[in-house]
Design a protein around this motif. Structure first.
Motif, PDB file in Angstrom:
ATOM      1  N   HIS A 235      93.629  32.426  -5.157  1.00  0.00           N
ATOM      2  CA  HIS A 235      93.721  31.618  -6.367  1.00  0.00           C
ATOM      3  C   HIS A 235      94.571  32.337  -7.414  1.00  0.00           C
ATOM      4  N   CYS A 236      94.397  33.635  -7.545  1.00  0.00           N
ATOM      5  CA  CYS A 236      95.214  34.418  -8.485  1.00  0.00           C
ATOM      6  C   CYS A 236      96.688  34.344  -8.108  1.00  0.00           C
ATOM      7  N   GLN A 237      96.984  34.426  -6.814  1.00  0.00           N
ATOM      8  CA  GLN A 237      98.371  34.338  -6.364  1.00  0.00           C
ATOM      9  C   GLN A 237      98.959  32.966  -6.681  1.00  0.00           C
ATOM     10  N   GLU A 238      98.172  31.926  -6.507  1.00  0.00           N
ATOM     11  CA  GLU A 238      98.641  30.562  -6.835  1.00  0.00           C
ATOM     12  C   GLU A 238      98.919  30.434  -8.322  1.00  0.00           C
ATOM     13  N   LEU A 239      98.070  31.029  -9.148  1.00  0.00           N
ATOM     14  CA  LEU A 239      98.278  30.986 -10.593  1.00  0.00           C
ATOM     15  C   LEU A 239      99.572  31.691 -10.980  1.00  0.00           C
ATOM     16  N   VAL A 240      99.849  32.820 -10.334  1.00  0.00           N
ATOM     17  CA  VAL A 240     101.090  33.553 -10.609  1.00  0.00           C
ATOM     18  C   VAL A 240     102.287  32.686 -10.247  1.00  0.00           C
ATOM     19  N   ARG A 241     102.247  32.063  -9.077  1.00  0.00           N
ATOM     20  CA  ARG A 241     103.383  31.259  -8.611  1.00  0.00           C
ATOM     21  C   ARG A 241     103.560  29.983  -9.437  1.00  0.00           C
ATOM     22  N   ASP A 242     102.446  29.513 -10.026  1.00  0.00           N
ATOM     23  CA  ASP A 242     102.532  28.317 -10.871  1.00  0.00           C
ATOM     24  C   ASP A 242     102.926  28.643 -12.305  1.00  0.00           C
ATOM     25  N   GLY A 243     103.027  29.914 -12.613  1.00  0.00           N
ATOM     26  CA  GLY A 243     103.417  30.330 -13.958  1.00  0.00           C
ATOM     27  C   GLY A 243     102.262  30.508 -14.920  1.00  0.00           C
ATOM     28  N   SER A 244     101.018  30.386 -14.434  1.00  0.00           N
ATOM     29  CA  SER A 244      99.843  30.588 -15.299  1.00  0.00           C
ATOM     30  C   SER A 244      99.499  32.081 -15.338  1.00  0.00           C
ATOM     31  N   HIS A 245     100.399  32.854 -15.939  1.00  0.00           N
ATOM     32  CA  HIS A 245     100.316  34.313 -15.830  1.00  0.00           C
ATOM     33  C   HIS A 245      99.127  34.906 -16.573  1.00  0.00           C
ATOM     34  N   GLN A 246      98.829  34.409 -17.744  1.00  0.00           N
ATOM     35  CA  GLN A 246      97.725  34.976 -18.525  1.00  0.00           C
ATOM     36  C   GLN A 246      96.384  34.760 -17.815  1.00  0.00           C
TER      37      GLN A 246
ATOM     38  N   TYR B 234      95.883  44.366  -4.652  1.00  0.00           N
ATOM     39  CA  TYR B 234      97.093  45.088  -5.061  1.00  0.00           C
ATOM     40  C   TYR B 234      98.338  44.240  -4.819  1.00  0.00           C
ATOM     41  N   VAL B 235      98.335  43.475  -3.726  1.00  0.00           N
ATOM     42  CA  VAL B 235      99.470  42.594  -3.447  1.00  0.00           C
ATOM     43  C   VAL B 235      99.586  41.533  -4.546  1.00  0.00           C
ATOM     44  N   ALA B 236      98.442  40.936  -4.910  1.00  0.00           N
ATOM     45  CA  ALA B 236      98.448  39.911  -5.966  1.00  0.00           C
ATOM     46  C   ALA B 236      98.886  40.498  -7.299  1.00  0.00           C
ATOM     47  N   LYS B 237      98.420  41.694  -7.625  1.00  0.00           N
ATOM     48  CA  LYS B 237      98.803  42.332  -8.890  1.00  0.00           C
ATOM     49  C   LYS B 237     100.291  42.680  -8.876  1.00  0.00           C
ATOM     50  N   ALA B 238     100.797  43.157  -7.725  1.00  0.00           N
ATOM     51  CA  ALA B 238     102.223  43.485  -7.625  1.00  0.00           C
ATOM     52  C   ALA B 238     103.086  42.239  -7.816  1.00  0.00           C
ATOM     53  N   GLU B 239     102.655  41.113  -7.238  1.00  0.00           N
ATOM     54  CA  GLU B 239     103.398  39.863  -7.390  1.00  0.00           C
ATOM     55  C   GLU B 239     103.373  39.414  -8.851  1.00  0.00           C
ATOM     56  N   TYR B 240     102.242  39.602  -9.516  1.00  0.00           N
ATOM     57  CA  TYR B 240     102.144  39.285 -10.943  1.00  0.00           C
ATOM     58  C   TYR B 240     103.136  40.135 -11.749  1.00  0.00           C
ATOM     59  N   LEU B 241     103.203  41.430 -11.475  1.00  0.00           N
ATOM     60  CA  LEU B 241     104.107  42.330 -12.200  1.00  0.00           C
ATOM     61  C   LEU B 241     105.557  41.920 -11.988  1.00  0.00           C
ATOM     62  N   TRP B 242     105.878  41.536 -10.771  1.00  0.00           N
ATOM     63  CA  TRP B 242     107.252  41.131 -10.460  1.00  0.00           C
ATOM     64  C   TRP B 242     107.623  39.853 -11.211  1.00  0.00           C
ATOM     65  N   LYS B 243     106.735  38.888 -11.164  1.00  0.00           N
ATOM     66  CA  LYS B 243     107.055  37.599 -11.770  1.00  0.00           C
ATOM     67  C   LYS B 243     107.087  37.663 -13.297  1.00  0.00           C
ATOM     68  N   THR B 244     106.248  38.504 -13.895  1.00  0.00           N
ATOM     69  CA  THR B 244     106.175  38.544 -15.357  1.00  0.00           C
ATOM     70  C   THR B 244     107.234  39.454 -15.973  1.00  0.00           C
ATOM     71  N   THR B 245     107.679  40.470 -15.223  1.00  0.00           N
ATOM     72  CA  THR B 245     108.708  41.376 -15.771  1.00  0.00           C
ATOM     73  C   THR B 245     110.103  41.005 -15.298  1.00  0.00           C
ATOM     74  N   GLY B 246     110.178  40.256 -14.190  1.00  0.00           N
ATOM     75  CA  GLY B 246     111.479  39.924 -13.625  1.00  0.00           C
ATOM     76  C   GLY B 246     112.112  41.101 -12.908  1.00  0.00           C
ATOM     77  N   LYS B 247     111.352  42.173 -12.726  1.00  0.00           N
ATOM     78  CA  LYS B 247     111.875  43.381 -12.074  1.00  0.00           C
ATOM     79  C   LYS B 247     110.985  43.750 -10.891  1.00  0.00           C
ATOM     80  N   ALA B 248     111.643  44.254  -9.844  1.00  0.00           N
ATOM     81  CA  ALA B 248     110.898  44.647  -8.641  1.00  0.00           C
ATOM     82  C   ALA B 248     110.234  46.013  -8.796  1.00  0.00           C
ATOM     83  N   LYS B 249     110.772  46.848  -9.676  1.00  0.00           N
ATOM     84  CA  LYS B 249     110.293  48.233  -9.765  1.00  0.00           C
ATOM     85  C   LYS B 249     108.796  48.362 -10.025  1.00  0.00           C
ATOM     86  N   PRO B 250     108.209  47.645 -10.995  1.00  0.00           N
ATOM     87  CA  PRO B 250     106.757  47.792 -11.228  1.00  0.00           C
ATOM     88  C   PRO B 250     105.925  47.484  -9.983  1.00  0.00           C
TER      89      PRO B 250
END
Length: 772
Positions: free
Chosen positions: A12-23, A43-59
């Motif tokens: 569900h967290c991953q779906e929220l990230v992909r839908d743009g419901s980041h907060q 950790y995978v879900a948190k990493a995907e959140y960091l990528w989508k919210t920062t626009g950078k792969a590094k975090p």
């Protein structure tokens, strides 16, 4: 919360990230983090959140490393590799994309015809790249293409060799990928390749692997000016009667040919009446060790599978060691490396000195107190004060071995400040792990009898005086063991700080000497693993004659070794001695401070600067002389607990041939697994990774044992549990010991009530209260 509900919340967290419901995704992720153990999927879900919210792969890349392990397909691993593919694809790094796709297909398999075709095409292209290099090894384009493929296949050793080759020939090829050049013992490998002296290399072909790799390795090593022995894939020899395979060595040695420094030998595989009897590679290697190498250590290169097989052969157990561990079972056909031949020659390179000469030098004075130190001047000051405050009037030295980080001079400055001629200062030539640090210090000790401390421990004022008296009464003893007190420095472990333990009531001069047998020690630790610190560890609770080090070398093929030096040496000493002289009299205090390496080795990892700093420490001290588990030790999971370390050290004695392999049939591995699991903490951020390594290890024991493991450990370990962190923090700060006297006259007290602030004060208080 059930495991199914936990996994659904991650999705569900991953779906929220992909839908743009980041907060909302972040809020749910932070709440889910309070549920332990934290799973790889989180950790995978948190990493995907960091990528989508920062626009950078590094975090995302900074969060994921070390959280999963490609041992077998387990929950979260496929999602992690898919995310890696997306991350890498976002910046179009073709070799890296290829690497992650190969990892994904290697562990999970190809699901589509497209994946099968892609995998087959990559293999064909890789083979062609190898052939192109062999045909024209100075072609920069051929070298670059092959380097990219070795990176994609994550073949560390061949990538390292090719990188050295590029540097040596000054080719216009950018290597990059520095992390591929940094793995345990890579410093030893690099020095062996770069040093001008003739360190031989042995290549042992694995007939099940790609033979082109061995040809490429031989070509590179010869270009680097190295003397190379290559044992080709065995030639089948039919015999009409059963023979001792060792007797076939002369025939194989007769095949040895020399082509300008490349020595080729053809081993034999013996077949009798259609039944394979085995091959003679281990005997050829033993012959080379005793003849051609002439006391040298060589670097041996072969596949991981064959290296493990050779390490288990009785004739090689004491003079062969794998130096790079397993990164993934699917990569075990790739090249790995180790040292072979003379251990003293090997550690001479590690310690940048002549270890054999140091070991043979005669004693120069009666006693050496050995203290390896690393960035620890704050506590070391008081440890040294206890060593200099001895009643003993004879000669002794304090061997201060400084293993501090480069640029850190605090230990040296303390040595200069104290300015005592009894302190002999040595700076290690490189950063070591604890076992190598102790080994370096012991080699430089000049005393007839050696005892050792850590840099937050104490030697009680009467220690050397008692030892001297005892050694005159028992002149033939190699090892003497004694009791020790305990002191927790201020700030250590919250509720344990200030604890001082006097083990029992004592009467001055009443040493109560007795002998403890091998059976006594092993019965003790096998019935109750917490008794491991009753072993004669050559640290804090025991010491040895300098000449005894040669006995350890003869019996085990090593000096200081294993996952941790004190438990390892305790197991060694119990295993190779019929009995050890033991006195019920205290000579030292075990101090535990925030800088104690033993405490850090058993820490619960948290995602903060402390964890990062400690893990970086481990990497720095693993560059050369690092511990690498033997095939036998991999039968038990090493999960950074003292109990797992104990069982690993026992299995290392099997690896050295000290304990018989047949004795493993008597081991109750189920009991061992439960014992180790009891020390694991679900709050550990690496718990998910460790429990799956645990399960991989269980699978090595067969299907029945794996079923038992799943029912008794695995399924229980992964039940989600919401942890009250504030409550845990309060409990950790609460005093966890009871002050008072026990039935043996031992005392436990709060040393702060006596104005004790350090281990020197603790030693003086111990002296006053014990009356010794």
């Amino acid at each position: 919360m059930t495991e199914q509900e936990y996994n659904l919340e991650i999705k569900h967290c991953q779906e929220l990230v992909r839908d743009g419901s980041h907060q909302e995704a972040l809020r749910r992720l932070e709440d889910l983090y309070k549920v332990k153990p934290v799973r790889l999927g989180w950790y995978v879900a948190k990493a995907e959140y960091l990528w989508k919210t920062t626009g950078k792969a590094k975090p995302a890349f900074e969060l994921l490393p070390g959280k999963g392990w490609n041992l077998f397909p387990y929950p979260g691993l496929k999602d992690m590799e898919r995310l890696y593919l997306d991350l890498v694809g976002s910046y179009k790094d073709i070799p890296d994309f290829r690497r992650h796709r190969l990892l994904y297909l290697g562990i999970h398999g190809a699901d589509t015809e497209e994946e099968v075709a892609w995998f087959q095409k990559i293999q064909e292209d890789f083979h062609e790249a190898k052939a192109c290099f062999i045909e024209n090894p100075e072609s920069e384009s051929a070298v670059k293409c092959l380097l990219d493929f070795y990176f994609s296949y994550q073949d560390y050793i061949m990538f390292f060799l090719l990188s050295c080759y590029i540097q040596h020939l000054k080719l216009n090829v950018t290597v990059g990928r520095k992390w591929m050049l940094q793995f345990p013992n890579s410093g030893y490998f690099a020095e062996a390749l770069e040093k001008s002296q003739d360190i031989p290399f042995l290549l042992v072909e694995d007939e099940t692997a790609d033979g082109l790799d061995y040809g490429i390795a031989a070509c590179i090593l010869r270009r680097l000016g190295k003397k190379v022995y290559i044992l080709k894939a065995p030639v089948t020899v039919d015999v009409d009667h059963e023979i001792d395979i060792g007797q076939t060595v002369p025939a194989s040695i007769d095949t040895l040919s020399d082509a300008d420094g490349l020595f080729t030998v053809w081993p034999a595989r013996v077949v009798h009446n259609g039944d394979e009897q085995g091959d003679n590679r281990e005997y050829i290697l033993a012959y080379l060790a005793g003849n051609d190498l002439k006391g040298q250590a060589a670097v041996i290169l072969t596949s991981g599978v064959l290296m493990d097989n050779l390490c288990c052969q009785p004739v090689l157990k004491k003079n062969l060691e794998r130096l790079r561990g397993i990164s993934s079972p699917m990569m075990e056909t790739q090249m790995t490396f180790g040292w072979f031949g003379s251990y003293l020659s090997y550690i001479s390179q590690v310690h940048d000195t002549d270890a054999a000469a140091l070991l043979e030098q005669p004693p120069a004075l009666p006693y050496s107190i050995v203290i390896p130190a690393r960035n620890s001047a704050r506590t070391l000051r008081y440890t040294l004060m206890t060593c200099l405050n001895q009643r003993y009037a004879g000669d002794y030295e304090v061997v201060l071995s400084d293993n501090s980080s480069p640029g850190n001079t605090e230990v040296y400055q303390l040595y200069r400040e104290l300015n005592d001629p009894r302190i002999r200062y040595y700076r290690t030539p490189r950063e070591y792990n604890l076992s190598r640090s102790f080994e370096f210090a012991f080699l430089h000790a000049k005393g007839e009898f050696i005892l050792s401390l850590g840099s937050d421990d104490a030697l009680l004022p009467w220690a050397l005086e008692v030892l001297d008296s005892l050694r005159k009464e028992y002149p033939g003893e190699d090892i003497i063991q004694w009791e020790r007190g305990f002191y927790a420095w201020p700030g250590f472990n919250g509720g344990q700080q200030h604890q001082l333990v006097i083990p029992r009531g004592y009467r001055k001069g009443a040493f109560s000497p007795r002998y403890c047998s091998r059976e006594y020690y092993f019965n003790s630790i096998l019935s109750d693993s917490s008794q491991m610190y009753l072993l004669p560890n050559l640290y804090l609770n025991s010491g040895c004659r300098r000449s005894y080090l040669k006995t350890v070398l003869e019996k085990t093929g090593r000096l200081f070794d294993g996952i941790c030096q004190d438990i390892y040496m305790g197991v060694v000493n119990a295993a190779i001695n019929d009995k050890v002289l033991n006195i019920q009299y205290p000579l030292a205090i075990a101090g535990m401070s925030g800088g104690s390496m033993g405490a850090k080795a058993n820490m619960v990892y948290e995602p903060d600067e402390t964890e990062t700093a400690f893990l970086n420490e481990l990497k720095k001290t693993a560059d050369i002389g690092a511990y690498s588990p033997s095939p036998y030790e991999r039968l038990m999971p090493e999960v950074t607990s003292v109990k797992s370390s104990l069982y690993n050290c026992i299995l290392r004695m099997v690896a050295r041939g000290v304990i018989l392999e047949s004795d493993l049939e008597q081991v109750d591995f189920g009991k061992w697994f439960l014992d180790v699991y009891s020390q694991m903490d679900i709050r550990d951020t690496l718990f998910d990774k460790k429990i799956h390594y645990f399960r991989y290890t269980a699978a090595l024991h067969g299907e029945d044992f794996l079923k038992w493991f799943d029912e008794n450990i695995y399924h229980h370990a992964l039940i989600p549990c919401r942890v009250d962190e504030e409550k845990m923090a309060r409990l950790q700060k609460r005093k966890c010991y009871v002050e008072g006297t026990d039935r043996y006259g031992g005392r436990t007290l709060d040393a702060s009530k006596y104005d004790v602030k350090n281990v020197y004060d603790a030693a003086l208080l111990f002296e006053r209260l014990s009356g010794l």
